[in-house]
Design an enzyme around this catalytic site. Structure first.
Site, PDB file in Angstrom:
ATOM      1  CG  ASN A  62      -0.432  -0.167   2.523  1.00  0.00           C
ATOM      2  OD1 ASN A  62       0.603  -0.796   2.702  1.00  0.00           O
ATOM      3  ND2 ASN A  62      -1.092   0.401   3.512  1.00  0.00           N
ATOM      4  CB  CYS A  73      -5.342  -1.230  -2.001  1.00  0.00           C
ATOM      5  SG  CYS A  73      -6.730  -0.505  -1.147  1.00  0.00           S
ATOM      6  CD  GLU A  75      -5.334  -5.748  -1.557  1.00  0.00           C
ATOM      7  OE1 GLU A  75      -4.769  -4.641  -1.436  1.00  0.00           O
ATOM      8  OE2 GLU A  75      -6.147  -6.164  -0.719  1.00  0.00           O
TER       9      GLU A  75
END
Ligand code: THU
Length: 162
Positions: A62, A73, A75
């Site tokens: 992040n 984020c 991901e």
């Protein structure tokens, strides 16, 4: 009126020892990604590791910003790295973990709706399901096969791309 139900399935593992070698390595890579987290505002580090079909593992963490919504984020940092550097890569799985000095994280941290929506787009493009591992360090790991098991009412509109 008709009542309808979804069945959502996922697996729970007691710890890394219970995982197969491939998933265990990916979880450890997500833990490694925590090191690059830039999270001076939330002090909540998130690490993601994406396994590609060709064997490569791409990391993301992040990245926060003083203008809070400008951050991203872990991901999506990892996924957009893949989208921009290697758009034809096929994603097999993604492992996500989190760490903070502020409290004890004793359950797997699951990911936000925005990241799930982005994962779903990759899945639809590659026409192959993505496995998602939510890894709690020294604790339980959840394994979910396919984003439909995480977001059954996903936004989809194929006519937007024709
Ligand atoms: N965060 C992630 O990196 N992934 C998620 O799926 C949810 C939240 C980050 C964003 C922010 O930097 C911190 O966690 C606290 O919300």
């Amino acid at each position: 009126m008709e009542e309808r139900n979804f069945t959502i399935s996922y697996q729970s593992f007691e710890g890394l020892e219970e995982l197969n070698e491939k998933d265990k390595l990916l979880c450890l890579k997500a833990e490694e990604a925590l090191k690059t987290s830039y999270s001076p505002y939330s002090r909540f580090k998130v690490g993601a590791a994406v396994k590609l079909k060709d064997g490569r593992i791409i990391l993301g963490s992040n990245q926060e910003n003083v203008a809070y919504p400008s951050g991203l984020c872990a991901e999506r940092v990892a996924l957009f790295r893949i989208g921009s550097e290697d758009p034809n890569a096929v994603i097999e799985s993604i492992a996500i973990t989190a760490k903070t000095d502020n409290f004890v994280i004793d359950k797997p941290v699951t990911c936000c709706g925005g990241c799930l929506q982005v994962m779903a787009e990759f899945e639809q493009q590659q026409k192959q399901e993505i496995e998602v591992l939510f890894y709690c360090i020294n604790g339980e790991i959840l394994k979910v096969k396919g984003i439909k098991n995480l977001v059954p009412f996903l936004f989809k509109e194929s006519r937007l791309s024709v």
